[in-house]
Design a protein around this motif. Structure first.
Motif, PDB file in Angstrom:
ATOM      1  N   LEU A  63       0.776  -1.382   0.738  1.00 42.20           N
ATOM      2  CA  LEU A  63      -0.582   0.447  -0.184  1.00 42.20           C
ATOM      3  C   LEU A  63       0.845   1.355   0.026  1.00 42.20           C
ATOM      4  O   LEU A  63       0.514   2.532  -0.806  1.00 42.20           O
ATOM      5  CB  LEU A  63      -0.911   0.185   1.136  1.00 42.20           C
ATOM      6  CG  LEU A  63      -2.091   0.617   1.444  1.00 42.20           C
ATOM      7  CD1 LEU A  63      -2.936   0.830   0.001  1.00 42.20           C
ATOM      8  CD2 LEU A  63      -2.831   1.075   3.128  1.00 42.20           C
ATOM      9  N   ALA A  64       1.820   0.455   0.831  1.00 46.61           N
ATOM     10  CA  ALA A  64       2.699   2.557   0.916  1.00 46.61           C
ATOM     11  C   ALA A  64       3.964   2.351  -0.952  1.00 46.61           C
ATOM     12  O   ALA A  64       3.805   3.576  -0.800  1.00 46.61           O
ATOM     13  CB  ALA A  64       3.710   1.977   1.518  1.00 46.61           C
ATOM     14  N   LEU A  65       3.692   1.480  -1.700  1.00 46.26           N
ATOM     15  CA  LEU A  65       4.484   1.431  -2.515  1.00 46.26           C
ATOM     16  C   LEU A  65       2.977   1.866  -3.541  1.00 46.26           C
ATOM     17  O   LEU A  65       3.253   3.340  -4.299  1.00 46.26           O
ATOM     18  CB  LEU A  65       4.332   0.074  -3.430  1.00 46.26           C
ATOM     19  CG  LEU A  65       4.603  -0.235  -5.160  1.00 46.26           C
ATOM     20  CD1 LEU A  65       6.845   0.244  -4.725  1.00 46.26           C
ATOM     21  CD2 LEU A  65       4.358  -1.399  -5.734  1.00 46.26           C
ATOM     22  N   ARG A  66       2.190   1.806  -3.353  1.00 46.72           N
ATOM     23  CA  ARG A  66       0.931   2.558  -4.481  1.00 46.72           C
ATOM     24  C   ARG A  66       1.039   3.620  -3.901  1.00 46.72           C
ATOM     25  O   ARG A  66       0.422   4.603  -4.688  1.00 46.72           O
ATOM     26  CB  ARG A  66      -0.503   2.208  -4.045  1.00 46.72           C
ATOM     27  CG  ARG A  66      -0.804   0.286  -4.388  1.00 46.72           C
ATOM     28  CD  ARG A  66       0.391   0.037  -5.535  1.00 46.72           C
ATOM     29  NE  ARG A  66      -1.230   0.882  -6.923  1.00 46.72           N
ATOM     30  CZ  ARG A  66      -1.819   0.100  -7.334  1.00 46.72           C
ATOM     31  NH1 ARG A  66      -2.681  -0.338  -6.845  1.00 46.72           N
ATOM     32  NH2 ARG A  66      -2.636   1.208  -8.204  1.00 46.72           N
ATOM     33  N   ARG A  67       1.017   4.328  -2.883  1.00 42.88           N
ATOM     34  CA  ARG A  67       0.703   5.931  -2.424  1.00 42.88           C
ATOM     35  C   ARG A  67       2.889   6.522  -2.793  1.00 42.88           C
ATOM     36  O   ARG A  67       2.090   7.796  -2.372  1.00 42.88           O
ATOM     37  CB  ARG A  67      -0.034   5.768  -0.876  1.00 42.88           C
ATOM     38  CG  ARG A  67      -1.186   5.059  -0.760  1.00 42.88           C
ATOM     39  CD  ARG A  67      -1.811   5.638  -1.071  1.00 42.88           C
ATOM     40  NE  ARG A  67      -2.549   7.120  -0.522  1.00 42.88           N
ATOM     41  CZ  ARG A  67      -3.362   7.541  -0.387  1.00 42.88           C
ATOM     42  NH1 ARG A  67      -4.926   6.914  -1.820  1.00 42.88           N
ATOM     43  NH2 ARG A  67      -3.752   8.111   0.263  1.00 42.88           N
ATOM     44  N   PHE A 140       2.315  -7.116  -2.117  1.00 43.63           N
ATOM     45  CA  PHE A 140       3.282  -5.969  -2.608  1.00 43.63           C
ATOM     46  C   PHE A 140       3.541  -6.410  -4.044  1.00 43.63           C
ATOM     47  O   PHE A 140       3.423  -5.704  -4.706  1.00 43.63           O
ATOM     48  CB  PHE A 140       5.298  -6.152  -2.004  1.00 43.63           C
ATOM     49  CG  PHE A 140       6.067  -4.723  -2.450  1.00 43.63           C
ATOM     50  CD1 PHE A 140       6.236  -4.054  -1.551  1.00 43.63           C
ATOM     51  CD2 PHE A 140       6.394  -5.695  -3.397  1.00 43.63           C
ATOM     52  CE1 PHE A 140       6.713  -2.751  -2.380  1.00 43.63           C
ATOM     53  CE2 PHE A 140       7.200  -4.933  -4.071  1.00 43.63           C
ATOM     54  CZ  PHE A 140       7.580  -3.061  -3.569  1.00 43.63           C
ATOM     55  N   ALA A 141       4.111  -7.475  -4.152  1.00 42.98           N
ATOM     56  CA  ALA A 141       3.997  -7.584  -5.951  1.00 42.98           C
ATOM     57  C   ALA A 141       2.389  -7.069  -6.777  1.00 42.98           C
ATOM     58  O   ALA A 141       2.106  -7.118  -8.072  1.00 42.98           O
ATOM     59  CB  ALA A 141       3.987  -9.310  -5.770  1.00 42.98           C
ATOM     60  N   ALA A 142       1.451  -8.147  -6.166  1.00 39.83           N
ATOM     61  CA  ALA A 142       0.173  -8.037  -6.832  1.00 39.83           C
ATOM     62  C   ALA A 142       0.171  -6.219  -6.888  1.00 39.83           C
ATOM     63  O   ALA A 142      -0.087  -5.874  -7.597  1.00 39.83           O
ATOM     64  CB  ALA A 142      -0.905  -8.253  -5.536  1.00 39.83           C
TER      65      ALA A 142
END
Length: 170
Positions: A63-67, A140-142
């Motif tokens: 989720l941090a990756l997405r944000r 994370f991969a998803a």
């Protein structure tokens, strides 16, 4: 179909983190209150709070990756032309997916080795604690896979639609 899956995954991930944080805050608050009011504390509170934090860390990485919450150095892609920057982002994405897959495998292996041990206070199997690692990296991969096209084109991860976010968090 992918957009709906993306929104659902992001919302489910966000709500799971909210639930874990709420549980951790309630346990810690109750333990501190009991310690100061009755001079006794909950034996398992610190252990459970620590394991909830472990779960939040692994589940929150995607989720941090997405944000856009992870550290990124953009000097090289910014210096390259658009096509070369896209190729570089593709290489970075492949490395991240490979690393996530490796960590899922290592996490599953570690779960198998450590799963026979029990936690000191709650006496639950460490298997449940170490499950956070492969689940977190798979998530994370998803997230990376669902945002890959946006990342390759623009170099940023567009968060899933704001409608999937709980009120006040978007």
């Amino acid at each position: 179909m992918l957009e709906k899956t993306d929104r659902m995954l992001t919302a489910l991930n966000r709500w799971s983190l909210i639930g874990l944080l709420t549980a951790m805050v309630c346990i810690i608050f109750a333990n501190v209150a009991l310690r100061y009011l009755t001079n006794h504390s909950i034996i398992w509170a610190e252990e459970v709070a620590r394991y909830l934090m472990v779960w939040m860390t692994f589940l929150g990485a995607g989720l941090a990756l997405r944000r856009g919450g992870h550290v990124a150095i953009t000097a090289l892609p910014d210096a390259l032309g658009p096509r070369a920057a896209m190729v570089l982002r593709g290489v970075v994405a492949l490395l991240l997916l490979g690393f996530a897959a490796l960590m899922v495998k290592i996490g599953v292996d570690y779960m198998g080795r450590m799963g026979r041990q029990l936690t000191p206070a709650t006496r639950i199997s460490f298997w449940w604690i170490y499950l956070a690692m492969p689940m977190g990296f798979a998530l994370f991969a998803a997230h990376l896979a669902l945002a890959l096209v946006s990342y390759l084109r623009s170099g940023s991860f567009e968060p899933a639609e704001r409608s999937a976010a709980p009120r006040g968090l978007a």
